[in-house]
Design a protein around this motif. Structure first.
Motif, short mmCIF file in Angstrom:
data_model
loop_
_atom_site.label_atom_id
_atom_site.label_comp_id
_atom_site.label_asym_id
_atom_site.label_seq_id
_atom_site.Cartn_x
_atom_site.Cartn_y
_atom_site.Cartn_z
N GLU A 178 -16.30 -16.44 -1.81
CA GLU A 178 -15.98 -17.12 -2.78
C GLU A 178 -16.77 -17.13 -3.94
O GLU A 178 -16.54 -16.94 -5.21
CB GLU A 178 -15.90 -18.53 -2.31
N ARG A 179 -18.20 -17.26 -3.68
CA ARG A 179 -19.49 -17.14 -4.62
C ARG A 179 -19.41 -15.80 -5.35
O ARG A 179 -19.34 -15.79 -6.49
CB ARG A 179 -20.83 -17.31 -3.97
N ARG A 180 -19.18 -14.48 -4.67
CA ARG A 180 -19.13 -13.49 -5.39
C ARG A 180 -17.98 -13.38 -6.16
O ARG A 180 -18.00 -12.72 -7.45
CB ARG A 180 -19.05 -12.11 -4.34
N ALA A 181 -16.72 -14.12 -5.95
CA ALA A 181 -15.80 -13.86 -6.78
C ALA A 181 -15.57 -14.54 -7.98
O ALA A 181 -15.43 -14.31 -9.14
CB ALA A 181 -14.33 -14.47 -6.16
N VAL A 182 -16.59 -15.80 -8.04
CA VAL A 182 -16.80 -16.84 -9.00
C VAL A 182 -17.78 -16.13 -9.87
O VAL A 182 -17.61 -16.27 -11.28
CB VAL A 182 -17.24 -18.30 -8.58
N VAL A 183 -18.66 -15.52 -9.46
CA VAL A 183 -19.78 -14.77 -10.23
C VAL A 183 -19.09 -13.81 -10.87
O VAL A 183 -19.32 -13.54 -12.20
CB VAL A 183 -21.05 -14.17 -9.21
N LEU A 184 -18.15 -12.93 -10.46
CA LEU A 184 -17.42 -11.75 -11.31
C LEU A 184 -16.50 -12.46 -12.46
O LEU A 184 -16.45 -12.01 -13.36
CB LEU A 184 -16.51 -11.07 -10.23
N VAL A 185 -15.87 -13.56 -12.10
CA VAL A 185 -15.03 -14.01 -13.23
C VAL A 185 -16.03 -14.95 -14.39
O VAL A 185 -15.61 -14.53 -15.48
CB VAL A 185 -14.31 -15.38 -12.51
N LEU A 186 -17.01 -15.33 -13.87
CA LEU A 186 -18.02 -16.00 -14.82
C LEU A 186 -18.69 -14.91 -15.67
O LEU A 186 -18.98 -14.92 -17.07
CB LEU A 186 -18.99 -16.70 -14.56
N ALA A 187 -18.96 -13.57 -15.11
CA ALA A 187 -19.75 -12.53 -15.83
C ALA A 187 -18.48 -11.87 -16.61
O ALA A 187 -18.95 -10.79 -17.29
CB ALA A 187 -20.23 -11.70 -14.85
N GLY A 188 -17.28 -12.19 -16.65
CA GLY A 188 -16.21 -11.70 -17.37
C GLY A 188 -15.80 -10.15 -16.94
O GLY A 188 -15.21 -9.27 -17.59
N ARG A 189 -16.16 -9.96 -15.70
CA ARG A 189 -15.71 -8.72 -15.07
C ARG A 189 -14.38 -8.91 -14.22
O ARG A 189 -13.90 -7.69 -13.87
CB ARG A 189 -16.86 -8.02 -14.07
#
Ligand SMILES: [Zn+2]
Length: 168
Positions: free
Chosen positions: A19-30
């Motif tokens: 979940e953390r990785r997914a949220v990081v990808l979304v917040l990073a705009g990727r």
């Protein structure tokens, strides 16, 4: 810790991420959320609250290495490819057979291995099909497509189902 299905830009499933990785990808705009549960868990930081999606999709296309596209040659993956059916009689198979036996120069590769019932495996032993007058009912191939990687996922989120490939 929940898992999130990561899709390629093409909507092809790539892998499960935390979940953390997914949220990081979304917040990073990727990546962008594709499906978010009705009552999502949330990820909190000091300043923001982010609902955790079930599926995210990358904005840019990544190419899977060939290694990830072709299953490892294991007993289980061979049985899965052949649907647990004997290549000689279509009965339930739980052994694998080298069509050209290894003792006769046959290679341990996808195009030379088939699922076999115990009886045919024993009968065939180290002989060639021509010597036995047997016909093989399938053409053994290298499995194509990503479906095999997803057959082992335990307890998948039902929301993922439309995005996971099916065996063809
Ligand atoms: Zn058989």
């Amino acid at each position: 810790m929940g898992r999130v299905l990561l899709l390629n830009a093409t909507y092809e499933p790539l892998q499960l991420v935390s979940e953390r990785r997914a949220v990081v990808l979304v917040l990073a705009g990727r990546a962008e959320p594709v499906v978010t549960p009705e009552h999502p868990s949330v990820c909190r930081s000091a300043t923001i609250v982010v609902p955790i999606p079930s599926i995210v999709r990358l904005h840019s296309m990544v190419r899977l290495p060939t290694k990830m596209r072709t299953p490892p040659l294991t007993r289980r993956s061979i049985l899965l490819r052949d649907d647990y059916r004997c290549a000689y009689c279509e009965e339930h198979a739980d052994t694998i057979d080298h069509v050209v036996p290894r003792s006769r120069g046959g290679r341990h590769e996808w195009t030379n291995v088939v699922a076999s019932c115990r009886r045919h495996n024993m009968l065939k032993s180290d002989r060639l099909l021509d010597e036995l007058g047997w016909r093989i009912r399938i053409q053994p191939r290298v499995p194509e497509g990503p479906w095999w990687r997803w057959r082992h996922v335990l307890d998948p989120d039902p929301l993922w189902e439309p995005y996971l490939p099916k065996a063809s």
